[in-house]
Design an enzyme around this catalytic site. Structure first.
Site, PDB file in Angstrom:
ATOM      1  N   GLY A  54    -117.981 -17.042 -48.657  1.00 26.30           N
ATOM      2  CA  GLY A  54    -119.198 -16.482 -49.210  1.00 26.30           C
ATOM      3  C   GLY A  54    -120.560 -17.108 -48.621  1.00 26.30           C
TER       4      GLY A  54
ATOM      5  N   SER B  15    -122.516 -16.326 -46.179  1.00 23.69           N
ATOM      6  CA  SER B  15    -123.238 -15.459 -45.428  1.00 23.69           C
ATOM      7  C   SER B  15    -124.792 -15.453 -46.314  1.00 23.69           C
ATOM      8  CB  SER B  15    -122.765 -13.950 -45.307  1.00 23.69           C
ATOM      9  OG  SER B  15    -122.614 -13.515 -46.544  1.00 23.69           O
ATOM     10  N   SER B  16    -124.771 -15.968 -47.451  1.00 23.30           N
ATOM     11  CA  SER B  16    -126.048 -15.635 -48.201  1.00 23.30           C
ATOM     12  C   SER B  16    -125.909 -16.652 -49.433  1.00 23.30           C
ATOM     13  CB  SER B  16    -125.817 -14.136 -48.643  1.00 23.30           C
ATOM     14  OG  SER B  16    -126.626 -13.970 -49.985  1.00 23.30           O
ATOM     15  N   GLY B  17    -127.005 -16.759 -50.201  1.00 27.49           N
ATOM     16  CA  GLY B  17    -127.225 -17.611 -51.380  1.00 27.49           C
ATOM     17  C   GLY B  17    -126.610 -18.815 -51.702  1.00 27.49           C
TER      18      GLY B  17
ATOM     19  N   SER C 194    -118.210 -21.015 -60.886  1.00 27.85           N
ATOM     20  CA  SER C 194    -118.028 -20.218 -61.973  1.00 27.85           C
ATOM     21  C   SER C 194    -119.615 -19.728 -62.360  1.00 27.85           C
ATOM     22  CB  SER C 194    -117.637 -20.929 -63.201  1.00 27.85           C
ATOM     23  OG  SER C 194    -117.504 -20.271 -64.335  1.00 27.85           O
TER      24      SER C 194
ATOM     25  N   TYR D  91    -117.651  -9.283 -65.476  1.00 28.60           N
ATOM     26  CA  TYR D  91    -118.054 -10.460 -64.503  1.00 28.60           C
ATOM     27  C   TYR D  91    -117.872 -11.578 -65.474  1.00 28.60           C
ATOM     28  CZ  TYR D  91    -121.255 -13.746 -62.338  1.00 28.60           C
ATOM     29  OH  TYR D  91    -121.691 -14.875 -61.673  1.00 28.60           O
ATOM     30  N   SER D  92    -118.161 -11.655 -66.760  1.00 28.16           N
ATOM     31  CA  SER D  92    -117.921 -12.812 -67.596  1.00 28.16           C
ATOM     32  C   SER D  92    -116.511 -12.969 -67.752  1.00 28.16           C
ATOM     33  CB  SER D  92    -118.437 -12.670 -68.932  1.00 28.16           C
ATOM     34  OG  SER D  92    -119.608 -13.005 -69.300  1.00 28.16           O
ATOM     35  N   ALA D  93    -115.707 -12.130 -67.889  1.00 26.43           N
ATOM     36  CA  ALA D  93    -114.041 -12.203 -67.979  1.00 26.43           C
ATOM     37  C   ALA D  93    -113.492 -12.841 -66.737  1.00 26.43           C
ATOM     38  CB  ALA D  93    -113.559 -10.802 -68.465  1.00 26.43           C
ATOM     39  N   SER D  94    -113.795 -12.728 -65.588  1.00 26.37           N
ATOM     40  CA  SER D  94    -113.583 -13.159 -64.386  1.00 26.37           C
ATOM     41  C   SER D  94    -114.035 -14.631 -64.429  1.00 26.37           C
ATOM     42  CB  SER D  94    -113.855 -12.414 -63.295  1.00 26.37           C
ATOM     43  OG  SER D  94    -115.375 -12.502 -63.089  1.00 26.37           O
ATOM     44  N   LYS D  95    -114.870 -14.796 -64.843  1.00 20.86           N
ATOM     45  CA  LYS D  95    -115.493 -16.455 -64.666  1.00 20.86           C
ATOM     46  C   LYS D  95    -114.964 -17.195 -65.907  1.00 20.86           C
ATOM     47  CE  LYS D  95    -118.303 -16.056 -61.133  1.00 20.86           C
ATOM     48  NZ  LYS D  95    -117.920 -16.835 -59.850  1.00 20.86           N
TER      49      LYS D  95
ATOM     50  N   THR E  35    -130.660 -15.581 -55.531  1.00 21.01           N
ATOM     51  CA  THR E  35    -129.952 -15.006 -54.472  1.00 21.01           C
ATOM     52  C   THR E  35    -129.895 -13.600 -54.249  1.00 21.01           C
ATOM     53  OG1 THR E  35    -128.070 -14.756 -55.626  1.00 21.01           O
ATOM     54  CG2 THR E  35    -128.691 -17.172 -54.866  1.00 21.01           C
TER      55      THR E  35
HETATM   56  N1  LIG Z   1    -127.105 -16.022 -58.477  1.00 21.14           N
HETATM   57  C1  LIG Z   1    -126.852 -16.447 -59.491  1.00 21.14           C
HETATM   58  O1  LIG Z   1    -127.596 -16.284 -60.486  1.00 21.14           O
HETATM   59  C2  LIG Z   1    -125.385 -16.962 -59.948  1.00 21.14           C
HETATM   60  C3  LIG Z   1    -125.174 -17.425 -61.070  1.00 21.14           C
HETATM   61  C4  LIG Z   1    -124.034 -17.924 -61.699  1.00 21.14           C
HETATM   62  C5  LIG Z   1    -123.020 -17.855 -60.525  1.00 21.14           C
HETATM   63  N2  LIG Z   1    -123.087 -17.482 -59.397  1.00 21.14           N
HETATM   64  C6  LIG Z   1    -121.814 -17.287 -58.423  1.00 21.14           C
HETATM   65  O2  LIG Z   1    -122.386 -17.950 -57.344  1.00 21.14           O
HETATM   66  C7  LIG Z   1    -121.528 -17.390 -56.195  1.00 21.14           C
HETATM   67  C8  LIG Z   1    -122.244 -16.744 -55.035  1.00 21.14           C
HETATM   68  O3  LIG Z   1    -123.263 -15.870 -55.450  1.00 21.14           O
HETATM   69  P1  LIG Z   1    -124.738 -15.747 -55.090  1.00 21.14           P
HETATM   70  O4  LIG Z   1    -125.686 -15.688 -56.058  1.00 21.14           O
HETATM   71  O5  LIG Z   1    -125.124 -16.693 -54.062  1.00 21.14           O
HETATM   72  O6  LIG Z   1    -124.800 -14.379 -54.621  1.00 21.14           O
HETATM   73  P2  LIG Z   1    -124.870 -13.685 -52.923  1.00 21.14           P
HETATM   74  O7  LIG Z   1    -126.179 -13.980 -52.584  1.00 21.14           O
HETATM   75  O8  LIG Z   1    -124.751 -11.982 -53.084  1.00 21.14           O
HETATM   76  O9  LIG Z   1    -123.809 -14.077 -52.137  1.00 21.14           O
HETATM   77  C9  LIG Z   1    -122.442 -13.806 -52.263  1.00 21.14           C
HETATM   78  C10 LIG Z   1    -121.377 -14.315 -51.213  1.00 21.14           C
HETATM   79  O10 LIG Z   1    -120.449 -13.909 -51.661  1.00 21.14           O
HETATM   80  C11 LIG Z   1    -119.576 -13.062 -50.512  1.00 21.14           C
HETATM   81  N3  LIG Z   1    -118.615 -12.200 -50.909  1.00 21.14           N
HETATM   82  C12 LIG Z   1    -118.636 -11.255 -51.826  1.00 21.14           C
HETATM   83  N4  LIG Z   1    -117.550 -10.460 -51.837  1.00 21.14           N
HETATM   84  C13 LIG Z   1    -116.629 -11.188 -51.023  1.00 21.14           C
HETATM   85  C14 LIG Z   1    -115.378 -10.954 -50.622  1.00 21.14           C
HETATM   86  N5  LIG Z   1    -114.449  -9.866 -51.174  1.00 21.14           N
HETATM   87  N6  LIG Z   1    -114.743 -11.881 -49.762  1.00 21.14           N
HETATM   88  C15 LIG Z   1    -115.461 -12.725 -49.095  1.00 21.14           C
HETATM   89  N7  LIG Z   1    -116.658 -13.028 -49.445  1.00 21.14           N
HETATM   90  C16 LIG Z   1    -117.362 -12.087 -50.339  1.00 21.14           C
HETATM   91  C17 LIG Z   1    -120.851 -12.526 -49.727  1.00 21.14           C
HETATM   92  O11 LIG Z   1    -120.485 -12.400 -48.366  1.00 21.14           O
HETATM   93  P3  LIG Z   1    -120.307 -10.967 -47.857  1.00 21.14           P
HETATM   94  O12 LIG Z   1    -120.878  -9.808 -48.591  1.00 21.14           O
HETATM   95  O13 LIG Z   1    -121.195 -11.237 -46.520  1.00 21.14           O
HETATM   96  O14 LIG Z   1    -118.999 -10.871 -47.395  1.00 21.14           O
HETATM   97  C18 LIG Z   1    -121.743 -13.519 -50.126  1.00 21.14           C
HETATM   98  O15 LIG Z   1    -121.815 -14.448 -49.010  1.00 21.14           O
HETATM   99  C19 LIG Z   1    -120.671 -16.119 -56.926  1.00 21.14           C
HETATM  100  O16 LIG Z   1    -119.492 -16.429 -57.275  1.00 21.14           O
HETATM  101  C20 LIG Z   1    -121.509 -15.774 -58.217  1.00 21.14           C
HETATM  102  O17 LIG Z   1    -120.767 -15.195 -59.167  1.00 21.14           O
HETATM  103  C21 LIG Z   1    -124.496 -16.875 -59.082  1.00 21.14           C
END
Ligand SMILES: NC(=O)c1ccc[n+]([C@@H]2O[C@H](COP(=O)([O-])OP(=O)(O)OC[C@H]3O[C@@H](n4cnc5c(N)ncnc54)[C@H](OP(=O)(O)O)[C@@H]3O)[C@@H](O)[C@H]2O)c1
Length: 271
Positions: free
Chosen positions: A13, A15-17, A131, A145-149, A180
């Site tokens: 993942g 590509s972003s965030g 997580s 989402y919570s359950a998966s984490k 993100t």
């Molecule tokens: N942002 C928050 O507030 C927050 C808080 C707690 C935890 N998190 C966790 O942080 C992690 C990253 O999230 P983010 O906030 O950075 O969100 P994001 O900007 O939406 O980035 C999510 C990344 O996951 C990739 N992805 C999604 N489904 C995928 C799949 N089936 N196979 C491969 N890649 C996949 C996306 O890539 P593509 O779509 O380009 O494939 C993207 O690069 C997640 O696990 C999220 O649960 C985020």
């Protein structure tokens, strides 16, 4: 004397965030970084991008095989790929719930199973599983989402004990709200919306969720924690990253009477 080969990192993942921030930061600190995304997009600076869908066995095997055939090793894995599914539990279909787990939980398991044989053989490695504070506190309208984490938390606690004898470390990072694309990429359960009994509460809670995410701290804060782990020698089970008002909620859950904590949480989400 030849310089030691750089350590090799695989970040899902990217590509972003958070994944993008981790990839860029680790690459700028001398690691050879392979970032992944489901589609061919431009690679984070200094990284190589591979296509990988964590929900597919063949895709994981192929991407991990590609890194191993090029480098012969993977020293660091950041299991970061994930998305948020929003909706009341009653409005969420089993298929929507399964897909959430396929990405956020089984996706991590797939990658771990693909990298562990080589890490064991080389007697070392670091696995960082991203997580969430939602993996410590059940969040309304983000129940799946919570359950998966929560599942990822138990998995990682077990994994780290199993792999320690092979010199491998596994840790959890629990981010609070991080700014993100998680907000834009969130999937709503199809049955939310007009006709749902939960619609008013759901829309109200979702506004709070989105507002908090957009006021979140930058993803680089998580990347800095990952870098500290990569450069470090001792590894706790979990690391929280976020505003103190959010990270302290886990301590509040442990200390406060459960009813009082729940009331505060419900009031925060307008319930
Ligand atoms: N942002 C928050 O507030 C927050 C808080 C707690 C935890 N998190 C966790 O942080 C992690 C990253 O999230 P983010 O906030 O950075 O969100 P994001 O900007 O939406 O980035 C999510 C990344 O996951 C990739 N992805 C999604 N489904 C995928 C799949 N089936 N196979 C491969 N890649 C996949 C996306 O890539 P593509 O779509 O380009 O494939 C993207 O690069 C997640 O696990 C999220 O649960 C985020």
């Amino acid at each position: 004397m030849t310089a030691p080969a750089p350590r090799v990192a695989l970040i899902t993942g990217a590509s972003s965030g958070i994944g993008h921030a981790c990839a860029t930061l680790l690459a700028s600190h001398g690691l050879k970084v392979y970032g992944t995304a489901r589609q061919a997009v431009s690679a984070p600076e200094g990284c190589t991008l591979l296509t990988l869908d964590v929900t597919r066995d063949d895709s994981v095997t192929q991407a991990v095989g590609e890194v191993l055939s090029r480098e012969g090793r993977i020293d660091v894995v950041v299991n970061n790929a994930g998305y948020g599914l929003a909706g009341s539990i009653e409005d969420t279909s089993l298929d929507e719930a399964r897909l959430q787990f396929e990405t956020n939980f089984f996706g991590v398991m797939r990658v771990c199973k693909a990298v562990l044989p080589t890490m064991r053989l080389l007697q070392g490695g670091l696995i960082v599983n991203i997580s969430s504070l939602g993996g410590a506190i059940g969040l309304p309208f983000q129940g799946l989402y919570s359950a998966s984490k929560f599942a990822l938390e138990g998995f990682t606690e077990a994994l780290r004990q199993e792999v320690r004898p092979f010199g491998i470390h596994a840790v959890l990072i629990q981010p609070g709200d991080i700014q993100t694309r998680i907000t834009q990429n969130r999937v709503r359960a199809q049955a939310t919306g007009p006709g749902s009994t939960y619609q008013e509460h759901f829309e109200g809670a979702l506004k709070v969720i989105e507002r908090e995410e957009q006021a979140g701290i930058p993803p680089d804060a998580v990347a800095q924690q990952v870098l500290r782990l990569v450069m470090g020698r001792s590894f706790r089970v979990r690391y929280r990253v976020g505003r103190l008002s959010q990270t302290s909620s886990v301590a509040a859950k442990a200390i406060l009477p459960s009813g009082m904590f729940e009331k505060a949480l419900m009031s925060f989400y307008g319930l």
